[in-house]
Design a protein around this motif. Sequence first.
Motif, PDB file in Angstrom:
ATOM      1  N   CYS B   4       3.979   8.018  -7.067  1.00 49.63           N
ATOM      2  CA  CYS B   4       4.628   6.667  -7.745  1.00 49.63           C
ATOM      3  C   CYS B   4       5.904   7.094  -8.256  1.00 49.63           C
ATOM      4  O   CYS B   4       6.529   7.829  -8.532  1.00 49.63           O
ATOM      5  CB  CYS B   4       3.667   6.133  -8.284  1.00 49.63           C
ATOM      6  SG  CYS B   4       2.144   6.295  -7.893  1.00 49.63           S
ATOM      7  N   SER B  19      -1.149   6.785  -0.982  1.00 53.01           N
ATOM      8  CA  SER B  19      -2.534   6.915  -1.380  1.00 53.01           C
ATOM      9  C   SER B  19      -3.819   7.669  -1.039  1.00 53.01           C
ATOM     10  O   SER B  19      -4.665   7.601  -0.770  1.00 53.01           O
ATOM     11  CB  SER B  19      -3.374   5.858  -0.500  1.00 53.01           C
ATOM     12  OG  SER B  19      -2.731   5.843   0.416  1.00 53.01           O
ATOM     13  N   THR B  30      -8.524   8.489   0.916  1.00 49.33           N
ATOM     14  CA  THR B  30      -7.345   6.994   0.550  1.00 49.33           C
ATOM     15  C   THR B  30      -8.268   6.103  -0.549  1.00 49.33           C
ATOM     16  O   THR B  30      -8.697   5.293  -0.037  1.00 49.33           O
ATOM     17  CB  THR B  30      -7.095   6.555   1.613  1.00 49.33           C
ATOM     18  OG1 THR B  30      -6.708   6.965   2.585  1.00 49.33           O
ATOM     19  CG2 THR B  30      -6.358   5.123   2.257  1.00 49.33           C
ATOM     20  N   ARG B  32      -5.616   2.716  -3.434  1.00 48.00           N
ATOM     21  CA  ARG B  32      -4.295   2.441  -3.560  1.00 48.00           C
ATOM     22  C   ARG B  32      -3.799   2.660  -4.445  1.00 48.00           C
ATOM     23  O   ARG B  32      -4.864   3.121  -6.224  1.00 48.00           O
ATOM     24  CB  ARG B  32      -4.405   0.627  -3.197  1.00 48.00           C
ATOM     25  CG  ARG B  32      -4.482   0.415  -1.597  1.00 48.00           C
ATOM     26  CD  ARG B  32      -4.800  -0.892  -1.577  1.00 48.00           C
ATOM     27  NE  ARG B  32      -2.614  -1.111  -1.931  1.00 48.00           N
ATOM     28  CZ  ARG B  32      -2.390  -2.434  -1.678  1.00 48.00           C
ATOM     29  NH1 ARG B  32      -3.370  -3.587  -1.345  1.00 48.00           N
ATOM     30  NH2 ARG B  32      -1.120  -2.555  -2.150  1.00 48.00           N
ATOM     31  N   LYS B  33      -2.875   3.169  -5.367  1.00 49.44           N
ATOM     32  CA  LYS B  33      -2.330   3.700  -6.550  1.00 49.44           C
ATOM     33  C   LYS B  33      -1.449   2.203  -7.059  1.00 49.44           C
ATOM     34  O   LYS B  33      -0.975   2.557  -8.241  1.00 49.44           O
ATOM     35  CB  LYS B  33      -1.949   4.850  -6.208  1.00 49.44           C
ATOM     36  CG  LYS B  33      -2.849   5.793  -6.120  1.00 49.44           C
ATOM     37  CD  LYS B  33      -2.801   6.713  -5.840  1.00 49.44           C
ATOM     38  CE  LYS B  33      -3.139   8.244  -4.731  1.00 49.44           C
ATOM     39  NZ  LYS B  33      -1.944   9.151  -3.887  1.00 49.44           N
ATOM     40  N   HIS B  35      -1.003  -1.570  -8.073  1.00 52.77           N
ATOM     41  CA  HIS B  35      -2.316  -2.942  -9.149  1.00 52.77           C
ATOM     42  C   HIS B  35      -1.111  -3.774  -9.221  1.00 52.77           C
ATOM     43  O   HIS B  35      -0.187  -3.640 -10.293  1.00 52.77           O
ATOM     44  CB  HIS B  35      -3.535  -1.844  -9.394  1.00 52.77           C
ATOM     45  CG  HIS B  35      -3.913  -0.919  -9.743  1.00 52.77           C
ATOM     46  ND1 HIS B  35      -4.794  -0.542  -8.807  1.00 52.77           N
ATOM     47  CD2 HIS B  35      -3.259   0.861  -9.518  1.00 52.77           C
ATOM     48  CE1 HIS B  35      -5.111  -0.299  -8.719  1.00 52.77           C
ATOM     49  NE2 HIS B  35      -4.553   1.168  -9.439  1.00 52.77           N
ATOM     50  N   ASP B 193       2.270   2.106   0.220  1.00 52.75           N
ATOM     51  CA  ASP B 193       2.329   0.979  -0.332  1.00 52.75           C
ATOM     52  C   ASP B 193       3.763   0.857  -1.300  1.00 52.75           C
ATOM     53  O   ASP B 193       4.024   1.515  -2.389  1.00 52.75           O
ATOM     54  CB  ASP B 193       1.125   0.209  -1.305  1.00 52.75           C
ATOM     55  CG  ASP B 193      -0.061  -0.412  -0.866  1.00 52.75           C
ATOM     56  OD1 ASP B 193      -0.779  -0.140  -0.281  1.00 52.75           O
ATOM     57  OD2 ASP B 193      -0.738   1.218  -1.566  1.00 52.75           O
ATOM     58  N   GLN B 209       2.580  -2.480   3.948  1.00 54.57           N
ATOM     59  CA  GLN B 209       2.103  -1.835   3.932  1.00 54.57           C
ATOM     60  C   GLN B 209       2.582  -0.430   4.893  1.00 54.57           C
ATOM     61  O   GLN B 209       2.749  -0.909   5.977  1.00 54.57           O
ATOM     62  CB  GLN B 209       0.265  -1.245   3.490  1.00 54.57           C
ATOM     63  CG  GLN B 209      -0.488   0.057   4.061  1.00 54.57           C
ATOM     64  CD  GLN B 209      -1.985  -0.103   3.427  1.00 54.57           C
ATOM     65  OE1 GLN B 209      -2.575  -0.908   4.142  1.00 54.57           O
ATOM     66  NE2 GLN B 209      -1.792  -0.059   2.483  1.00 54.57           N
TER      67      GLN B 209
END
Lengths: 241, 241
Positions: B4, B19, B30, B32-33, B35, B193, B209
């Motif tokens: 990230c 992901s 997979t 998602r990281k 939020h 993302d 995305q």
Amino acid sequence: MTYCVAMRLANGLVFASDSRTNAGFDQISTFRKMHVFDQEGERELVILSAGNLATSQSVISLLEKRCGTEELNLLNAPSMFEAAELVGQTMREVIRRDNPDGKISHVDFSCSMILGGQIRGENPRLFNIYAEGNFIEATRETPYFQIGESKYGKPILDRIMKFDTDLDRAYECALISFDSTMKSNLSVGMPLDVAIYRNDELKPCFIEQVDEHNDYFHQLRTKWHKGIQSLFNDLVPPNIR
Amino acid sequence: MTYCVAMRLANGLVFASDSRTNAGFDQISTFRKMHVFDQEGERELVILSAGNLATSQSVISLLEKRCGTEELNLLNAPSMFEAAELVGQTMREVIRRDNPDGKISHVDFSCSMILGGQIRGENPRLFNIYAEGNFIEATRETPYFQIGESKYGKPILDRIMKFDTDLDRAYECALISFDSTMKSNLSVGMPLDVAIYRNDELKPCFIEQVDEHNDYFHQLRTKWHKGIQSLFNDLVPPNIR
């Protein structure tokens, strides 16, 4: 920390290492991490070392001390494979000496090494010797090994290096890999040691020490940095709304 | 692993995360990281997470669950600083829940997070929250943070990113940083993302995305790869004898 890279290519071997050692941020020293074992007409071996400096210095000292004796050593090992076994075994011997009970300690006694070279009668070979003393050998598909602070400088190797890359281009690529590493991580530093061995020469490598005053490296890193910025700016940025 | 990156720039904030999650090489999933916590006209917060997935999912679930209650939460924290304190405290709470005696375990329960955003009345801010729950804030001199598998993609950020880099260029740079990482490390994977927040908008970020079928990313990585190879080949290699 340390960063070393070595490549086994169609035309020979390329080795490069930095020379910064740090035990904390206020104990920074310069130590060469490249060690050459010559025997003209017979063999040419190069070792690169990373990890605990006390361990790696002892390993190199023992390997040097045993050359010229009757026991198995780097100047009488009949093959590169046996030379790699010997290096791995000497690493285990030193770690056992310094940490005989294999206790978990806040000191990491381990080191890792790259061994490359040629012994008459064999093709040049390159080995990555792990902290445990076991090792793997470079192949046509995986022509390079890195030890130490290896991640910053890996993308450029992955983009450029092939088994049939010329030796001068491989040297250029190694320098860019070091430049990227040194830009992002202070624990890897100049001068750099470079050794280049051409297949079947069985004589001392071409050796160069690259320091802050090296004109070629200075120009290369300036041109590379500006070139990356131009390449970036010439691409069309994404549309964000 | 995870990669990230987030940037606090003159015009706003840029966030990007991969992901891929792996527990061993045969358990790849997979997740998602990224939020997002929205409250139009009031605040826009984005969290990126890396590390133990059980820990980071619990932290996000608790943060979400507490929104709308009377206790301090991400939607009523009076400042980004207090929001960062809350995230750090929730990380400590979850790790204490899962490893109450703080025993050394072969499982690493830790996670790390990046929190960025804007709360009305403040400038946008960006925090890097360590596994211990303490945190540092991005400055003009250090405009970006990375968590997870960060080293492969750091050199390009160091060569390009400045505080006054435009948001679209920052997005471009983040994509190249991910491309370099994914080329050298299988544990970081698509889709990516991306979230972009413009200063003082106080409304939902521009969100995208980026998957294998994204034309822009496909062209960018092809052009970048070819551009690097041309740049390399156009430089003069060193003279090796």
